[in-house]
Scaffold this active site. Structure first.
Site, short mmCIF file in Angstrom:
data_model
loop_
_atom_site.label_atom_id
_atom_site.label_comp_id
_atom_site.label_asym_id
_atom_site.label_seq_id
_atom_site.Cartn_x
_atom_site.Cartn_y
_atom_site.Cartn_z
N GLU A 33 -1.86 -0.69 2.25
CA GLU A 33 -1.88 0.42 1.41
C GLU A 33 -3.23 1.31 1.79
O GLU A 33 -3.74 1.71 0.71
CB GLU A 33 -1.55 -0.10 -0.02
N GLU A 81 8.37 -5.89 0.36
CA GLU A 81 8.25 -6.01 -1.03
C GLU A 81 9.38 -5.57 -2.05
O GLU A 81 9.24 -4.84 -3.07
CB GLU A 81 6.85 -5.16 -1.61
C1 XIL Z 1 1.04 -7.03 -7.23
C2 XIL Z 1 1.40 -8.44 -8.04
O1 XIL Z 1 2.87 -8.28 -7.75
C3 XIL Z 1 0.85 -8.76 -9.21
O2 XIL Z 1 1.25 -10.00 -9.65
C4 XIL Z 1 -0.44 -8.33 -8.94
O3 XIL Z 1 -1.26 -8.58 -10.03
C5 XIL Z 1 -1.08 -7.00 -8.50
O4 XIL Z 1 -0.20 -6.71 -7.31
N1 XIL Z 1 1.85 -3.56 -3.58
C6 XIL Z 1 1.45 -4.67 -3.02
C7 XIL Z 1 1.41 -6.04 -3.72
O5 XIL Z 1 0.99 -4.62 -1.81
O6 XIL Z 1 0.35 -6.77 -3.48
C8 XIL Z 1 1.42 -5.76 -5.29
O7 XIL Z 1 1.52 -6.97 -5.87
C9 XIL Z 1 2.35 -4.88 -5.52
C10 XIL Z 1 2.24 -3.30 -4.85
#
Ligand code: XIL
Length: 368
Positions: free
Chosen positions: A171, A277
């Protein structure tokens, strides 16, 4: 036998998705209810996907693996890959300056090795989930560069040869209001991205190195900018092997053709594509109609991967709905593929159906 079950699944699914728009009366018999269908065990989704060269993964947390046998069973049986959702982030690995802590990170790796699961490392360099000492410090260019070098070589070096895929940078195209919060960017400028990839390549030359991004799945100005940037970095010799499209679809769902087109243009750069994701939470109250719409969008996603050369992984951001980060925050509901009792949900069968038909029938095979 399997063909017959799938035919019935497809037919009931289509009929119900159309009719649910019109009325919400319950189907007459359980066989007509796509929510009650169980497939005969003639291969799991992960096996079908593997035959197509696609890994099927889920993001996991070590506490759930430790404390919930149902969760453990699903993860070990249904996936061919896992991603650490939380424990491989900088806030967890270096809670205090100079003190590295790998206890839970190692547990996840051990679980993957024990169950013959590949592991997708997430994530090395990101502006989120940072330890306070780093996030709140003031860092010169040299200090930040040294820190990055130390962090990547320590973490990747520890797992060298054991982690085939790494999100090296996560990101970087953050939404504008968060740029100023990213200490890597503040200290190093945009150069922090190429730098991280060069360090990562040196540390583990075998690993495939990914750039991972959100809200860039469709054709839009954000994905255009990302595309141009990646093309430029590649032409400058930055060792990027793949792109991860996160697919957190609570913030908008790309149009089918645009999703296909966008994945294809990145793949045409020679990059491996991972959907990293994936989650599709239902907003407002959950209804049958919304569940069916959710399944239709899941279908769009798996079709896009199947239609994209070098799309080699699809990873859901969690496993059981009850532990999903979106559901736990109360924003949305039921985003994933397994329900409260650990039963496979409609999107699982929709995935299964899409993959099964993609290797069995041609495009023009009529429905029964
Ligand atoms: C999120 C996790 O799901 C949570 O448990 C954590 O507290 C915060 O991060 N983009 C990403 C992930 O790349 O690492 C994120 O995950 C969600 C958004």
């Amino acid at each position: 036998m399997l063909g017959e079950i799938l035919r019935r699944l497809i037919a009931t699914y289509l009929i119900l998705s159309a009719s649910s728009q019109l009325n919400s009366t319950k189907p007459e018999s359980p066989e007509e209810d796509p929510f009650s269908i169980t497939l005969k065990e003639e291969g799991k989704l992960k096996d079908l996907l593997l035959k197509k060269g696609i890994l099927f993964g889920g993001a996991v947390q070590s506490s759930y693996l430790k404390n919930d046998p149902l969760y453990r069973k699903i993860v070990s049986e249904e996936f061919s890959m896992i991603t650490p959702e939380y424990e491989w982030k900088m806030s967890q690995i270096v809670p205090e300056k100079g003190r590295y802590s790998f206890a839970t990170a190692d547990e996840i790796l051990a679980f993957a090795e024990e169950h013959n699961l590949k592991i997708r490392g997430h994530t090395l360099i990101w502006g989120g989930d940072l330890p306070k000492w780093f996030e709140e410090g003031k860092w010169s260019y040299e200090e930040a560069k040294n820190l990055m070098e130390e962090y990547i070589t320590t973490v990747m070096g520890r797992y060298r040869g054991k982690v085939p895929y790494w999100d090296v940078v996560n990101e970087a195209f953050d939404l504008p209001f968060r740029w100023d919060k990213n200490p890597w960017y503040k200290a190093l400028g945009e150069e922090y991205v190429p730098l991280a990839f060069h360090i990562a390549r040196k540390t583990d030359p075998q690993a495939k190195l990914f750039y991972n991004e959100f809200l860039a799945e469709g054709m839009n100005s954000r994905s255009d900018r990302l595309y141009e940037k990646i093309k430029k970095w590649l032409s400058e010799g930055v060792p990027i092997d793949g792109i991860g499209f996160e697919c957190h679809f609570q913030f908008g769902i790309p149009h089918r053709e645009e999703l296909f087109q966008n994945l294809r243009r990145f793949s045409d750069l020679g990059l491996t594509i991972h959907l990293t994701e994936v989650e599709l939470p239902i907003p407002f109250s959950v209804t049958r109609g919304r569940r069916i719409k959710q399944a239709i969008v899941y279908r769009r996603l798996i079709d896009a991967c199947l239609n994209t050369p070098r799309c080699e992984a699809i990873v859901t951001w969690g496993v059981l709905d009850r532990y999903s980060w979106t559901q736990k925050r109360g924003w949305f509901s039921e985003p994933l593929l397994w329900d409260e009792e650990g039963k496979r949900k409609l999107p699982y069968y929709v995935f299964y159906d899409a993959v099964f038909r993609s290797q069995t029938f041609s495009e023009n095979t009529p429905y029964p």
